[in-house]
Design an enzyme around this catalytic site. Structure first.
Site, PDB file in Angstrom:
ATOM      1  NE  ARG A 166      -4.134  -1.681   0.337  1.00 44.69           N
ATOM      2  CZ  ARG A 166      -4.163  -2.972  -0.115  1.00 44.69           C
ATOM      3  NH1 ARG A 166      -3.053  -3.529  -0.813  1.00 44.69           N
ATOM      4  NH2 ARG A 166      -5.279  -3.677  -0.153  1.00 44.69           N
ATOM      5  CB  SER A 239      -8.658  -1.760   3.838  1.00 42.49           C
ATOM      6  OG  SER A 239      -9.112  -3.048   3.667  1.00 42.49           O
ATOM      7  CD  GLU A 336      -5.344   2.017   1.344  1.00 41.25           C
ATOM      8  OE1 GLU A 336      -4.637   2.122   0.665  1.00 41.25           O
ATOM      9  OE2 GLU A 336      -6.629   1.877   1.141  1.00 41.25           O
TER      10      GLU A 336
END
Ligand code: EPU
Length: 341
Positions: A166, A239, A336
């Site tokens: 990520r 997420s 995120e």
């Protein structure tokens, strides 16, 4: 005035979190030339600017001063590639889920684990999208970018992009001056499937172990539909936190404290903690705040915003969850999606 831009545009429908948001100026860009021209106008007018993709991984503020651009550069073309490989050049505004599904349906290997991830192709390298045992970095060859400092267009090969879990160069200060306009992915006509994700492998074997990317894509689709809320029905941004990476020492300490802890070993000796489990353990799974922001009842890592509350409220609830996890486990959850302001 920014030529070609609309004024005072309500953008809530362009963000999967559904947060109310108005842009002072808004414009969709369909070519690099138009993008460069719009940025130049904003600069001459002394206005701040930002660019969005599919709006599926950002938390917007209520009001965006200056110019907001949305990437709509289209087109998918095949480029020359080595025997057995297919190199696709994809416009930054192309839909990622459509691209992933159509390549799997064509029998091309590479994107089948990444189907149904909302968003655009141009945004995919920014957080190096990943799911079910695969990451974009496995098949990304290069990106084409506009360097907004020099207004030059150039290619950056994937090895220069600092792709990690990520993460990419585009999330660092040294990469924020690039706007991705196209990406190139390298797919295979024949390849091994990536079936490290246990549930995926089990279901694939049960379904007859058919070696075709569409078979994997269908199982991933079923897994996603089972666990993840459809943003068209329940506003969310996937997420909301990264799974924390910790050293063995920390993992052992947490395991002693909570033998039920869910974590996955990494090759470098670290552990990836299941943030969904940490959030569930502090009692936030399926809970909603009085303003209606909370977590999904089947996947605590996904924040949901059924009442389309403002971005500030989403961040407030995220802060409460983060504090509860920090208090009990001493672990700092990292957000995120990006904050859009
Ligand atoms: N878990 C719980 N409770 C929960 C959720 C999860 O205990 O409410 C535990 C379960 O034990 C489960 C484990 O956490 O086995 C892992 O959960 P899951 O496989 O659903 O994956 P995740 O780590 O929560 C990541 C990605 C997802 C991706 C899935 C599948 C991140 C930040 N998220 O979630 O990506 O779809 O793996 O590969 O890495 C996204 O980035 O938006 C996203 C949805």
């Amino acid at each position: 005035m920014i030529s070609g831009a609309q004024q005072q545009v309500e953008l809530a429908a362009r963000f999967t979190l559904g947060c109310p948001c108005t842009a002072e100026y808004f414009m969709e860009v369909t070519s690099e030339a138009q993008l460069a021209e719009a940025l130049d106008s904003a600069r001459r007018a002394g206005l701040p600017w930002r660019l969005i993709g599919g709006g599926s991984n950002v938390v917007p503020v209520d009001y965006l001063p200056g110019l907001t651009l949305q990437m709509k550069i289209a087109g998918v073309s095949r480029e020359p590639a080595a025997e057995g490989r297919v190199l696709l050049d994809v416009g930054g505004g192309e839909s990622w889920p459509e691209l992933a599904w159509s390549t799997a349906a064509q029998g091309l290997y590479g994107l089948e684990n990444l189907v149904l991830i909302p968003g655009t192709a141009g945004a995919a390298p920014i957080q190096n999208i990943g799911a079910y045992g695969a990451e974009l970095g496995d098949i990304l060859q290069s990106v084409r970018v506009l360097d907004v400092r020099t207004m030059q267009v150039k290619f950056l090969t994937a090895d220069k992009l600092k792709l990690a879990y990520r993460h990419s160069l585009f999330k660092e200060d040294g990469g924020r001056h690039f706007v991705i306009t196209r990406i190139r992915v390298q797919l295979e006509e024949q390849a091994d499937l990536r079936l490290e994700y246990a549930d995926l492998r089990e279901r694939w074997e049960k379904a007859g172990a058919v070696k075709h990317p569409l078979e994997v894509a269908k199982i991933v689709r079923d897994l996603r539909l089972k666990k993840l809320p459809d943003p068209a029905k329940v506003p969310n941004a996937g997420s909301f936190f990264k799974n924390p990476l910790v050293h063995d020492e920390t993992y052992q300490r947490l395991l002693e404290q909570d033998p039920g802890l869910v974590a996955f070993p990494l090759q470098n000796g670290q552990w990836k903690l299941a943030a969904g489990w940490l959030i569930e353990a502090v009692g936030w799974k399926g809970q909603l705040s009085p303003t209606g922001v909370g977590t999904h009842d089947r996947q605590a890592l996904v924040l949901v915003n059924p009442g389309k509350a403002p971005g500030s409220e989403v961040l407030h609830v995220a802060g409460q969850i983060r504090a509860a996890v920090k208090h009990r486990f001493g672990i700092c959850l990292e957000q995120e999606p990006g904050n859009l302001s």
